[in-house]
Design a protein around this motif. Structure first.
Motif, PDB file in Angstrom:
ATOM      1  N   GLU A 248      -8.353   4.631   3.185  1.00 50.55           N
ATOM      2  CA  GLU A 248      -7.943   5.231   1.919  1.00 50.55           C
ATOM      3  C   GLU A 248      -8.338   6.702   1.844  1.00 50.55           C
ATOM      4  O   GLU A 248      -9.491   7.070   2.091  1.00 50.55           O
ATOM      5  N   ARG A 249      -7.364   7.529   1.486  1.00 53.96           N
ATOM      6  CA  ARG A 249      -7.591   8.964   1.420  1.00 53.96           C
ATOM      7  C   ARG A 249      -8.650   9.303   0.377  1.00 53.96           C
ATOM      8  O   ARG A 249      -8.682   8.705  -0.699  1.00 53.96           O
TER       9      ARG A 249
ATOM     10  N   LYS B 164       0.853  -1.194   0.000  1.00 46.12           N
ATOM     11  CA  LYS B 164       0.000   0.000   0.000  1.00 46.12           C
ATOM     12  C   LYS B 164       0.884   1.238   0.000  1.00 46.12           C
ATOM     13  O   LYS B 164       1.984   1.215   0.558  1.00 46.12           O
ATOM     14  N   ASP B 165       0.361   2.315  -0.580  1.00 43.16           N
ATOM     15  CA  ASP B 165       1.126   3.564  -0.555  1.00 43.16           C
ATOM     16  C   ASP B 165       0.644   4.450   0.603  1.00 43.16           C
ATOM     17  O   ASP B 165      -0.216   4.055   1.392  1.00 43.16           O
TER      18      ASP B 165
ATOM     19  N   THR C 183     -10.044  -3.463  -0.364  1.00 43.65           N
ATOM     20  CA  THR C 183      -9.086  -3.387   0.743  1.00 43.65           C
ATOM     21  C   THR C 183      -8.003  -4.449   0.568  1.00 43.65           C
ATOM     22  O   THR C 183      -8.165  -5.375  -0.230  1.00 43.65           O
TER      23      THR C 183
ATOM     24  N   ARG D  89     -15.416   3.378   2.339  1.00 44.27           N
ATOM     25  CA  ARG D  89     -14.271   2.479   2.554  1.00 44.27           C
ATOM     26  C   ARG D  89     -14.713   1.048   2.849  1.00 44.27           C
ATOM     27  O   ARG D  89     -13.998   0.105   2.536  1.00 44.27           O
TER      28      ARG D  89
ATOM     29  N   ASP E 295      -1.262   6.904   0.712  1.00 47.75           N
ATOM     30  CA  ASP E 295      -2.676   7.287   0.678  1.00 47.75           C
ATOM     31  C   ASP E 295      -3.594   6.104   0.978  1.00 47.75           C
ATOM     32  O   ASP E 295      -4.818   6.221   0.868  1.00 47.75           O
TER      33      ASP E 295
ATOM     34  N   ARG F 280     -15.189   0.438  -1.865  1.00 50.84           N
ATOM     35  CA  ARG F 280     -13.753   0.458  -2.131  1.00 50.84           C
ATOM     36  C   ARG F 280     -13.128  -0.879  -1.724  1.00 50.84           C
ATOM     37  O   ARG F 280     -13.532  -1.477  -0.729  1.00 50.84           O
TER      38      ARG F 280
ATOM     39  N   ARG G 106      -3.660   3.419  -0.822  1.00 48.93           N
ATOM     40  CA  ARG G 106      -4.019   2.730  -2.074  1.00 48.93           C
ATOM     41  C   ARG G 106      -3.165   1.496  -2.260  1.00 48.93           C
ATOM     42  O   ARG G 106      -1.973   1.483  -1.942  1.00 48.93           O
ATOM     43  N   ILE G 107      -3.772   0.469  -2.784  1.00 47.81           N
ATOM     44  CA  ILE G 107      -3.089  -0.808  -3.004  1.00 47.81           C
ATOM     45  C   ILE G 107      -2.238  -0.695  -4.260  1.00 47.81           C
ATOM     46  O   ILE G 107      -2.692  -0.179  -5.287  1.00 47.81           O
ATOM     47  N   THR G 108      -0.975  -1.133  -4.164  1.00 52.50           N
ATOM     48  CA  THR G 108      -0.020  -0.870  -5.243  1.00 52.50           C
ATOM     49  C   THR G 108       0.100  -2.020  -6.247  1.00 52.50           C
ATOM     50  O   THR G 108       0.887  -1.927  -7.191  1.00 52.50           O
TER      51      THR G 108
ATOM     52  N   TYR H  86      -6.774  -1.560  -9.600  1.00 52.58           N
ATOM     53  CA  TYR H  86      -7.984  -0.724  -9.667  1.00 52.58           C
ATOM     54  C   TYR H  86      -8.593  -0.644 -11.071  1.00 52.58           C
ATOM     55  O   TYR H  86      -9.588   0.050 -11.262  1.00 52.58           O
TER      56      TYR H  86
END
Ligand code: BES
Ligand code: MN
Ligand code: MN
Length: 455
Positions: A284-285, A236-237, A298, A292, A239, A296, A241-243, A248
């Motif tokens: 998540e931002r 995850k980064d 996870t 969330r 923010d 969204r 978010r999954i890298t 996505y």
């Protein structure tokens, strides 16, 4: 219907006893020591269904835990409902945190405490009580009913798809009804129109061939535990978010209209986070708490182990480290497409000096149904008759594999009419079912059959 409502009220204490009897059977599908109990639970339910007067009652073999099947098909020209539930439960551990033992159901403060109380034995038993009332009062059901109660939901419904494909005709119906979700509040009925999917697996990191003295070798070779942490941290980064590359690509963007509709739902964020016992919301931002947990995806570690965790100190470089990881998926993400991407990415993230592999990957796709099909109208009317407030349409963050299986094999409209509450401690110590939900759910189920029958 008055006679049925009266029957339900007159027998409410026995309905509770019937539920307690099922809850005393530790049908933990994940744990081999409980395999005999899991089968015993299936037999117990079959026996109960025979007593009700259901037909063709059977415990049918799968490659794993058996499926309980029953039917009542004596209403020609009426629709056929396929009712699904699961009799298996999650492991009760950690046991010392239970106020009363998990398989000794106990009522405190109008709530029934036991593993499986709400997920899903209590919600299955609501329907069995409603069926009983119709059969005893009228000598018949207002429609045709097929019951499918499985024993592997909590381990991912491993053999269910194969079973359903093999019994396609036997399971044919006009609508599938499932009570294995939640309400939007203690007096706020809800119908669920979306569930998240799931992709889970295990990351294993291997470094040196054996555990090593952390002084003699420390600094010179890679440590499997450190390497696993580096991999997990990179998933995850900043923010949230999954890298994973392409993760996505198929996630549907949220429309303004959708956002607005969700804002209007009765949802108390502070109460929800408070219920979790968390110091603050986190995620998540750019998304609200409700977004969330519903629209969204996870990625979470569910458990990890490595090295020495006993008393005192042991100066060692672990040769092995592992983590169970799961990802909740949203429409239109596809676990089959994402699994190899995740595996390849984890392999790439492995630092020099270790190898990383991903084992046992399995998943279930996200579920989404129309919010306006006529069967949902019947469910709305049923809930309206029992509860003071009209039902709201919600999305849930959990997963129920059968929903997408049936969408694919039979293309059936679905009714997810559940009665859980946020504080039910599902999958956790002190799982409970509010008796208001239980009895309201029984009445709702009895009304639902009538409303579907009337079309
Ligand atoms: N009843 C739950 C699913 C659920 C949870 C729906 C919360 C709505 C809100 C179900 O028994 C469950 O726990 N499913 C598992 C499925 C998995 C093992 C494939 C889940 O969601 O983790
Ligand atoms: Mn469940
Ligand atoms: Mn569950």
């Amino acid at each position: 219907m008055d006679a049925i409502a009266r029957y339900l009220d007159e027998h409410r204490d026995r309905f509770l006893e019937d539920l307690k009897a099922v809850l005393r059977i530790p049908s933990v599908s994940a744990q081999p020591v409980h395999h005999p109990d899991t089968r015993r639970c299936a037999d117990h339910l079959a026996e109960h269904l025979r007593g009700l007067g259901m037909k063709r009652v059977a415990t049918l073999e799968t490659g794993g835990h058996p499926v309980v099947y029953a039917e009542w098909l004596e209403a020609p020209d009426r629709p056929t409902v396929l009712l699904y539930g699961h009799y298996d439960v999650q492991p009760p551990e950690p046991l010392h945190l239970w106020q009363t033992p998990p398989f000794e159901p106990t009522v405190r403060d109008g709530k029934l405490y036991a593993r499986g109380a709400v997920d899903d034995k209590g919600q299955v038993q609501m329907h069995l009580a409603a069926i009983e009332a119709h059969l005893r009062v009228n000598g018949k059901l207002p429609l045709n009913l097929k019951l499918l109660i499985e024993g592997e939901e909590e381990v991912g419904s491993v053999h269910l798809e194969e079973f359903i494909r093999a019994h396609r005709g036997m399971l044919d119906a006009d609508v599938i009804v499932v009570s294995d979700t939640a309400m939007a509040g203690p007096d706020q009925p809800a119908l669920t129109y979306a569930l998240r999917g799931l992709l889970f697996g295990q990351i294993e990191v291997v470094g040196p061939a054996r555990d090593l003295h952390s002084g003699h070798f420390g600094g010179a070779v890679a440590n499997a535990a450190n390497a696993l942490c580096a991999i997990i941290a990179a998933l995850k980064d900043g923010d949230g978010r999954i890298t994973v590359p392409g993760f996505y690509d198929r996630v549907r963007p949220i429309t303004e209209q959708d956002r607005e509709a969700r804002r209007l739902l009765p949802f108390d964020e502070a109460a929800f986070i408070g219920e979790a016992g968390a110091p603050a919301p986190f995620g998540e931002r750019g998304f609200t708490t409700l977004e969330r947990t519903t629209v969204r995806p996870t990625l979470d570690v569910n458990g990890m182990w490595s090295g020495y965790i006993g008393d005192g100190e042991k100066t060692v470089l672990p040769s092995f480290a592992a983590a169970k990881v799961s990802m909740r998926l949203v429409p239109d993400q596809d676990p089959v497409e994402l699994a190899p991407r995740f595996e390849a990415y984890v392999g790439k993230l492995a630092p020099a000096g270790v190898t990383a592999r991903v084992m046992h990957m399995r998943g279930t796709p996200p579920f989404l149904t129309a919010v306006d099909h006529p069967m949902l109208g019947a469910a709305r009317r049923a809930l309206g008759r029992v509860w003071k407030k009209p039902a709201v349409m919600i999305r849930e963050g959990g997963s129920i594999p059968v929903m997408t299986i049936f969408q694919q094999t039979h293309g059936l409209p679905s009714i997810l009419m559940g009665f859980g509450l946020d504080d039910d401690q599902v999958h956790a110590p002190n799982e409970k079912f509010s008796l208001t939900s239980f009895y309201g759910g029984i009445h709702s189920a009895a009304c639902l059959y009538e409303e579907i029958a009337q079309g």
